[in-house]
Design a protein around this motif. Structure first.
Motif, PDB file in Angstrom:
ATOM      1  N   GLN A  30       0.830  -1.204   0.000  1.00  0.00           N
ATOM      2  CA  GLN A  30       0.000   0.000   0.000  1.00  0.00           C
ATOM      3  C   GLN A  30       0.865   1.254   0.000  1.00  0.00           C
ATOM      4  O   GLN A  30       0.547   2.224  -0.667  1.00  0.00           O
ATOM      5  CB  GLN A  30      -0.947  -0.006   1.205  1.00  0.00           C
ATOM      6  CG  GLN A  30      -1.907   1.162   1.210  1.00  0.00           C
ATOM      7  CD  GLN A  30      -2.793   1.203  -0.024  1.00  0.00           C
ATOM      8  OE1 GLN A  30      -3.400   0.216  -0.396  1.00  0.00           O
ATOM      9  NE2 GLN A  30      -2.849   2.345  -0.682  1.00  0.00           N
ATOM     10  N   SER A  32       3.781   1.584  -1.335  1.00  0.00           N
ATOM     11  CA  SER A  32       4.271   1.730  -2.708  1.00  0.00           C
ATOM     12  C   SER A  32       3.206   2.327  -3.608  1.00  0.00           C
ATOM     13  O   SER A  32       3.486   3.195  -4.442  1.00  0.00           O
ATOM     14  CB  SER A  32       4.712   0.376  -3.273  1.00  0.00           C
ATOM     15  OG  SER A  32       5.770  -0.148  -2.531  1.00  0.00           O
ATOM     16  N   ALA A  33       1.976   1.863  -3.450  1.00  0.00           N
ATOM     17  CA  ALA A  33       0.874   2.402  -4.250  1.00  0.00           C
ATOM     18  C   ALA A  33       0.669   3.884  -3.948  1.00  0.00           C
ATOM     19  O   ALA A  33       0.449   4.690  -4.865  1.00  0.00           O
ATOM     20  CB  ALA A  33      -0.412   1.617  -3.981  1.00  0.00           C
ATOM     21  N   TRP A  34       0.754   4.282  -2.667  1.00  0.00           N
ATOM     22  CA  TRP A  34       0.603   5.697  -2.311  1.00  0.00           C
ATOM     23  C   TRP A  34       1.715   6.529  -2.941  1.00  0.00           C
ATOM     24  O   TRP A  34       1.483   7.635  -3.417  1.00  0.00           O
ATOM     25  CB  TRP A  34       0.604   5.885  -0.804  1.00  0.00           C
ATOM     26  CG  TRP A  34      -0.684   5.534  -0.137  1.00  0.00           C
ATOM     27  CD1 TRP A  34      -1.940   5.639  -0.659  1.00  0.00           C
ATOM     28  CD2 TRP A  34      -0.844   5.021   1.176  1.00  0.00           C
ATOM     29  NE1 TRP A  34      -2.868   5.223   0.264  1.00  0.00           N
ATOM     30  CE2 TRP A  34      -2.223   4.842   1.397  1.00  0.00           C
ATOM     31  CE3 TRP A  34       0.043   4.701   2.196  1.00  0.00           C
ATOM     32  CZ2 TRP A  34      -2.739   4.361   2.582  1.00  0.00           C
ATOM     33  CZ3 TRP A  34      -0.469   4.217   3.387  1.00  0.00           C
ATOM     34  CH2 TRP A  34      -1.845   4.053   3.571  1.00  0.00           C
ATOM     35  N   LEU A  82      -8.077  -0.035  -7.517  1.00  0.00           N
ATOM     36  CA  LEU A  82      -6.638  -0.072  -7.271  1.00  0.00           C
ATOM     37  C   LEU A  82      -6.151   1.152  -6.509  1.00  0.00           C
ATOM     38  O   LEU A  82      -5.146   1.100  -5.820  1.00  0.00           O
ATOM     39  CB  LEU A  82      -5.877  -0.154  -8.603  1.00  0.00           C
ATOM     40  CG  LEU A  82      -5.805  -1.525  -9.241  1.00  0.00           C
ATOM     41  CD1 LEU A  82      -5.174  -1.423 -10.615  1.00  0.00           C
ATOM     42  CD2 LEU A  82      -5.041  -2.492  -8.363  1.00  0.00           C
ATOM     43  N   SER A  83      -6.861   2.245  -6.651  1.00  0.00           N
ATOM     44  CA  SER A  83      -6.412   3.476  -5.998  1.00  0.00           C
ATOM     45  C   SER A  83      -7.181   3.690  -4.696  1.00  0.00           C
ATOM     46  O   SER A  83      -8.031   4.548  -4.595  1.00  0.00           O
ATOM     47  CB  SER A  83      -6.584   4.677  -6.921  1.00  0.00           C
ATOM     48  OG  SER A  83      -7.956   4.864  -7.228  1.00  0.00           O
TER      49      SER A  83
END
Length: 176
Positions: A30, A32-34, A82-83
């Motif tokens: 998470q 990494s996604a942020w 995904l976001s």
């Protein structure tokens, strides 16, 4: 719209089940996604603030007309799922805390799914209201018409959102 909202809720719920099942390892994913989304938001903001928003108006890839079907709505639901926004961090951290406090239990993934699926559905509810209720839809159309005059504000908001997301990616941690 219901397919989009349902798919988004189920996908975000599945991420909640994964977070509950694998514990703290999910936080790295998470974060990494942020970071990645924060960098994208920041880049969009800079494009708007530099007066080059017209570059974003070019078409590439599949057109939105292809996404008008139920299948297209499901694809959009997955993409938007995904976001997971940064405001979901307290829920994710609560899930991870629950995993640590409760040990490994078969109910953890189910609880994680239900918690984040409800959150994902709530994220889409304003869109559902805007699509199904004429007064809300006309208000949304009037707000969209104002967007032509607001590229600087849009850029500033994207920059702030990007910085906030990057901050979450860099500094959110779980400490006991």
């Amino acid at each position: 719209m219901l397919t989009f909202a349902g798919t988004r809720a189920i996908f975000i719920g599945a991420l909640g089940a994964v977070a509950s099942g694998v514990g703290a390892a999910f936080l790295g994913f998470q974060k990494s996604a942020w970071l990645i989304l924060g960098l994208l938001y920041l880049a969009l903001g800079v494009v708007y603030l530099s007066g080059r928003a017209g570059l974003l108006m070019r078409g590439f890839g599949p057109t939105l007309n292809r996404l008008r079907s139920t299948r297209g709505a499901a694809v959009l639901g997955l993409l938007f799922g995904l976001s997971i926004p940064a405001c979901a961090a307290p829920l994710i951290l609560a899930l991870l805390g629950f995993v640590v406090a409760d040990g490994t239990s078969a109910m953890n993934p189910v609880a994680g799914f239900l918690l984040l699926a409800t959150f994902g559905l709530a994220l889409s509810l304003p869109l559902v209201v805007a699509v199904f209720f004429v007064p809300a839809r006309s208000l949304l159309d009037r707000l969209a018409a104002l967007s032509v005059r607001m590229p600087r504000w849009t850029g500033a908001l994207f920059v702030l959102l990007g910085l906030w997301s990057i901050w979450f990616g860099l500094f959110v941690s779980i400490s006991a």
